[in-house]
Enzyme design. Structure first.
Site, PDB file in Angstrom:
ATOM      1  N   PHE A 248    -107.087  54.102  52.788  1.00 30.04           N
ATOM      2  CA  PHE A 248    -107.455  52.403  52.434  1.00 30.04           C
ATOM      3  C   PHE A 248    -107.092  51.730  53.489  1.00 30.04           C
ATOM      4  CE2 PHE A 248    -107.295  48.664  50.336  1.00 30.04           C
ATOM      5  CZ  PHE A 248    -108.162  48.650  49.375  1.00 30.04           C
ATOM      6  N   ILE A 250    -107.744  47.866  55.593  1.00 29.56           N
ATOM      7  CA  ILE A 250    -108.440  46.652  56.164  1.00 29.56           C
ATOM      8  C   ILE A 250    -108.065  46.415  57.455  1.00 29.56           C
ATOM      9  CG2 ILE A 250    -108.618  44.177  55.517  1.00 29.56           C
ATOM     10  CD1 ILE A 250    -109.786  45.866  53.371  1.00 29.56           C
ATOM     11  N   GLN A 255    -106.688  41.198  57.579  1.00 29.48           N
ATOM     12  CA  GLN A 255    -105.742  41.270  56.390  1.00 29.48           C
ATOM     13  C   GLN A 255    -105.152  40.061  56.050  1.00 29.48           C
ATOM     14  OE1 GLN A 255    -102.913  44.113  58.085  1.00 29.48           O
ATOM     15  NE2 GLN A 255    -104.323  45.542  58.293  1.00 29.48           N
ATOM     16  N   GLN A 257    -106.263  38.147  53.530  1.00 25.13           N
ATOM     17  CA  GLN A 257    -107.376  37.306  53.240  1.00 25.13           C
ATOM     18  C   GLN A 257    -107.888  37.796  51.819  1.00 25.13           C
ATOM     19  OE1 GLN A 257    -110.127  36.993  56.444  1.00 25.13           O
ATOM     20  NE2 GLN A 257    -108.383  37.026  57.878  1.00 25.13           N
ATOM     21  N   GLY A 258    -107.380  38.826  51.218  1.00 22.96           N
ATOM     22  CA  GLY A 258    -107.842  38.921  49.830  1.00 22.96           C
ATOM     23  C   GLY A 258    -108.879  40.220  49.897  1.00 22.96           C
ATOM     24  N   HIS A 259    -109.159  41.005  50.851  1.00 23.40           N
ATOM     25  CA  HIS A 259    -109.977  41.676  51.032  1.00 23.40           C
ATOM     26  C   HIS A 259    -109.740  43.233  50.730  1.00 23.40           C
ATOM     27  CE1 HIS A 259    -112.736  39.270  53.352  1.00 23.40           C
ATOM     28  NE2 HIS A 259    -111.738  39.142  54.296  1.00 23.40           N
ATOM     29  N   GLY A 260    -108.437  43.582  50.556  1.00 20.11           N
ATOM     30  CA  GLY A 260    -107.951  44.762  50.092  1.00 20.11           C
ATOM     31  C   GLY A 260    -107.873  44.714  48.529  1.00 20.11           C
ATOM     32  N   GLU A 283    -103.307  58.645  46.661  1.00 20.20           N
ATOM     33  CA  GLU A 283    -102.633  59.621  47.394  1.00 20.20           C
ATOM     34  C   GLU A 283    -101.573  58.813  48.296  1.00 20.20           C
ATOM     35  OE1 GLU A 283    -103.378  62.815  50.623  1.00 20.20           O
ATOM     36  OE2 GLU A 283    -105.153  62.058  50.074  1.00 20.20           O
TER      37      GLU A 283
END
Length: 403
Positions: A248, A250, A255, A257-260, A283
């Protein structure tokens, strides 16, 4: 000898600082070349071209555990990507190399090979010249379209309050275009995910969710990579699947900015919407991912009144299982969320409610770490559990303060 070592140390470079990763977009070949040739800070542009530059967090998979390179001064290891298609151009610059310097020392010093190790992790189909790369960027800035199927879109705002659009695409490796794209993107996991390894793209159980920024350039649509996640589908008896987030990421410029959160929420929503899935797990998550995940899961569960019948500790395992199955979170994650929900309602640590909560959480901590704790004497065992409880509660309070 000391003077020789001191002189040699001047030729050592931290590899994380020497590697420059660039996302480049541009409407003309000339503009791209001009932007690449300019003295850029973190971001630059030239004649319609845009460059976003950042460094990796890790380079030990390429240059060794000490992340140091010997034999150069002014070293710049450049990984240039077309912002959307990830067409790649790799080159190395330096002002001085140790074999090229005259020296009276009898000690033979040899510069490290910085080219070969990096090329081994990059896709095979990289551009051989700057001109070839500039042509690819100019073409792909307008022509590239994300592989896979668009499954979600959302908006955000830049610092100039401009509304930005983002799209999430879903794909699997039975699609040749998606497999080829992943060959380009996979190097990034080594730079930003500790302990990461390349996944087997021949395994049809992998699924990829990719986030792109959608741009409007003079009336034409253009895309730039924001981040991605790989998800593996395990068998879950008797006839379902268990989705596990493996990688996972971004990218650093995007980073905070709410994308995750947007990507994680979409993956969870995909699992919730399909009867084929039993639950969603992760994981080996990092602390930063755990925080983001906790915030998103708590927002979702509170929005859906998941805790309305939970008043105080202890909470029966049957209740945990019922909520876990309904909301398709792993049992460990559902338990953590229930503990946070209990803490949220407790007004004082001196209350009986907090005492029951403390015992409930400590029993869970002991059960999860029984093998390690049983090797300690009784007093040390109690102290370890007490310390873990304090750490857990501090973490929960931090998450609750952010939702």
């Amino acid at each position: 000898m000391d003077s020789t070592l001191a002189a040699a140390s001047q030729w050592a470079t931290e590899s994380n600082a020497a590697v420059f990763i660039r996302l480049i977009s541009g409407e003309t070949e000339r503009g791209v070349i001009q932007a690449m040739s300019s003295e850029l800070s973190e971001e630059g542009d030239g004649e319609g071209a845009d460059v976003i530059e950042f460094h990796p967090e890790f380079t030990y998979p390429i240059y060794g555990e000490h992340e140091r390179i010997f034999g150069y001064k002014g070293l710049s290891i450049n990984i240039n990507y077309a912002a959307g298609s990830l067409a790649t151009y790799f080159n190395v610059h330096y002002s001085k190399r140790i074999e090229q310097m005259e020296s009276a020392s009898a000690v033979a010093l040899k510069a490290d090979d910085v080219d070969t190790p990096m090329r081994q992790i990059l896709a095979d189909s990289i551009c051989s010249t700057q001109s070839e790369f500039a042509q690819a960027v100019a073409r792909d800035t307008h022509m590239f379209r994300p592989p896979g199927r668009k499954v979600h879109e959302y908006s955000g705002r830049s610092s100039q309050t401009e509304q930005l659009r983002y799209e999430i695409y879903s794909s699997s490796f039975d699609n040749a275009e998606s497999a080829k794209y992943h060959e380009r993107v996979q190097a990034l996991v080594l730079f930003f995910i500790e302990g990461a390894q390349f996944i087997d793209t021949g395994d049809e159980r992998w699924h990829v969710h990719t986030v792109f920024e959608r741009l409007d350039l003079n009336g034409q649509t253009s895309y730039s990579l924001v981040g991605f996640s790989t998800v593996y589908n395990f068998y879950c008896w008797p006839d379902r699947k268990r989705a596990r987030i493996s990688q996972f990421l971004i990218l650093p410029p995007f980073q905070g900015q709410g994308h995750g959160s947007a990507l994680y929420a979409h993956i969870h929503a995909t699992v919730l919407a399909s009867s084929e899935y039993a639950d969603l797990s992760v994981e080996d998550p990092s602390e930063a991912f755990d925080d983001m995940r906790d915030r998103n899961d708590m927002r979702y569960l509170l929005k859906h009144n998941a805790f309305e019948h939970i008043k105080s500790a202890p909470v029966e395992q049957s209740v945990v299982e019922e909520l876990q199955q309904k909301h398709k979170l792993s049992r460990r994650q559902m338990t953590r969320c229930i503990e946070m929900a209990l803490l949220k309602t407790i007004m004082s640590e001196k209350s009986g409610e907090f005492g029951r909560f403390r015992l409930f959480v400590k029993r869970r901590i002991y059960a999860q770490n029984m093998d390690l704790l049983q090797a300690l004497d009784v007093d040390e065992r109690k102290q370890k559990v007490a310390d873990s409880f304090v750490s857990v509660v501090d973490g929960y309070r931090r998450v609750l303060s952010l939702i």
